[in-house]
Scaffold this motif. Structure first.
Motif, PDB file in Angstrom:
ATOM      1  N   ALA A   1       0.833  -1.207   0.000  1.00  0.00           N
ATOM      2  CA  ALA A   1       0.000   0.000   0.000  1.00  0.00           C
ATOM      3  C   ALA A   1       0.865   1.254   0.000  1.00  0.00           C
ATOM      4  O   ALA A   1       0.628   2.192  -0.777  1.00  0.00           O
ATOM      5  N   LEU A   2       1.882   1.273   0.853  1.00  0.00           N
ATOM      6  CA  LEU A   2       2.749   2.447   0.916  1.00  0.00           C
ATOM      7  C   LEU A   2       3.534   2.623  -0.382  1.00  0.00           C
ATOM      8  O   LEU A   2       3.746   3.755  -0.837  1.00  0.00           O
ATOM      9  N   GLN A   3       3.944   1.528  -1.008  1.00  0.00           N
ATOM     10  CA  GLN A   3       4.635   1.623  -2.297  1.00  0.00           C
ATOM     11  C   GLN A   3       3.704   2.186  -3.375  1.00  0.00           C
ATOM     12  O   GLN A   3       4.135   2.999  -4.203  1.00  0.00           O
ATOM     13  N   ILE A   4       2.449   1.770  -3.366  1.00  0.00           N
ATOM     14  CA  ILE A   4       1.481   2.303  -4.332  1.00  0.00           C
ATOM     15  C   ILE A   4       1.298   3.798  -4.113  1.00  0.00           C
ATOM     16  O   ILE A   4       1.325   4.586  -5.067  1.00  0.00           O
ATOM     17  N   TYR A   5       1.105   4.197  -2.856  1.00  0.00           N
ATOM     18  CA  TYR A   5       0.957   5.625  -2.557  1.00  0.00           C
ATOM     19  C   TYR A   5       2.194   6.405  -2.995  1.00  0.00           C
ATOM     20  O   TYR A   5       2.094   7.457  -3.621  1.00  0.00           O
ATOM     21  N   LYS A   6       3.378   5.894  -2.663  1.00  0.00           N
ATOM     22  CA  LYS A   6       4.615   6.619  -2.970  1.00  0.00           C
ATOM     23  C   LYS A   6       4.826   6.729  -4.478  1.00  0.00           C
ATOM     24  O   LYS A   6       5.356   7.725  -4.967  1.00  0.00           O
TER      25      LYS A   6
ATOM     26  N   LYS B   1       5.399  13.851  -3.457  1.00  0.00           N
ATOM     27  CA  LYS B   1       5.990  13.686  -2.130  1.00  0.00           C
ATOM     28  C   LYS B   1       5.114  14.335  -1.072  1.00  0.00           C
ATOM     29  O   LYS B   1       4.877  13.750  -0.008  1.00  0.00           O
ATOM     30  N   GLU B   2       4.603  15.530  -1.354  1.00  0.00           N
ATOM     31  CA  GLU B   2       3.749  16.229  -0.391  1.00  0.00           C
ATOM     32  C   GLU B   2       2.470  15.434  -0.114  1.00  0.00           C
ATOM     33  O   GLU B   2       2.077  15.259   1.040  1.00  0.00           O
ATOM     34  N   ASP B   3       1.823  14.942  -1.170  1.00  0.00           N
ATOM     35  CA  ASP B   3       0.593  14.161  -0.994  1.00  0.00           C
ATOM     36  C   ASP B   3       0.872  12.828  -0.291  1.00  0.00           C
ATOM     37  O   ASP B   3       0.069  12.371   0.526  1.00  0.00           O
ATOM     38  N   TYR B   4       2.013  12.217  -0.610  1.00  0.00           N
ATOM     39  CA  TYR B   4       2.393  10.969   0.070  1.00  0.00           C
ATOM     40  C   TYR B   4       2.573  11.217   1.568  1.00  0.00           C
ATOM     41  O   TYR B   4       2.054  10.458   2.393  1.00  0.00           O
ATOM     42  N   ASP B   5       3.293  12.279   1.915  1.00  0.00           N
ATOM     43  CA  ASP B   5       3.501  12.602   3.330  1.00  0.00           C
ATOM     44  C   ASP B   5       2.168  12.868   4.030  1.00  0.00           C
ATOM     45  O   ASP B   5       1.959  12.431   5.169  1.00  0.00           O
ATOM     46  N   MET B   6       1.263  13.563   3.349  1.00  0.00           N
ATOM     47  CA  MET B   6      -0.057  13.837   3.928  1.00  0.00           C
ATOM     48  C   MET B   6      -0.834  12.536   4.117  1.00  0.00           C
ATOM     49  O   MET B   6      -1.512  12.353   5.129  1.00  0.00           O
ATOM     50  N   MET B   7      -0.737  11.610   3.161  1.00  0.00           N
ATOM     51  CA  MET B   7      -1.438  10.332   3.254  1.00  0.00           C
ATOM     52  C   MET B   7      -0.910   9.517   4.438  1.00  0.00           C
ATOM     53  O   MET B   7      -1.689   8.971   5.228  1.00  0.00           O
TER      54      MET B   7
END
Length: 82
Positions: free
Chosen positions: A39-44, A49-55
């Motif tokens: 899941a984290l790999q899909i998000y990343k 980067k900003e949206d990933y950090d927010m997620m």
């Protein structure tokens, strides 16, 4: 297909896969770790980067809202659903 319907269908498939893996002898914690990693790999991969950090922050902030799986409540260390 509506988003809610798509999410429910995907969730059903994932729950079935997890249940099948546990029934086959995989440890629930190992399965959870792998699903989390994917899941984290899909998000990343999919987010800035900003949206990933927010997620990731949003996921962390939701820790008290996460519900347990009724099948694992009796013994979360078991290798199979009850």
């Amino acid at each position: 297909m509506e988003i809610d319907t798509e999410l429910n269908a995907a969730a059903d498939r994932i729950y079935k896969l997890a249940g099948d893996m546990i029934a086959d002898g995989q440890k629930p914690f190992a399965i959870a770790a792998i699903f989390t990693m994917v899941a984290l790999q899909i998000y990343k991969t999919s987010l800035t980067k900003e949206d990933y950090d927010m997620m990731v922050d949003s996921i962390s902030d939701s820790r008290d809202k996460i519900q347990t799986l009724p099948e694992l409540v009796k013994d979360p260390f078991t290798k199979s659903f009850h």
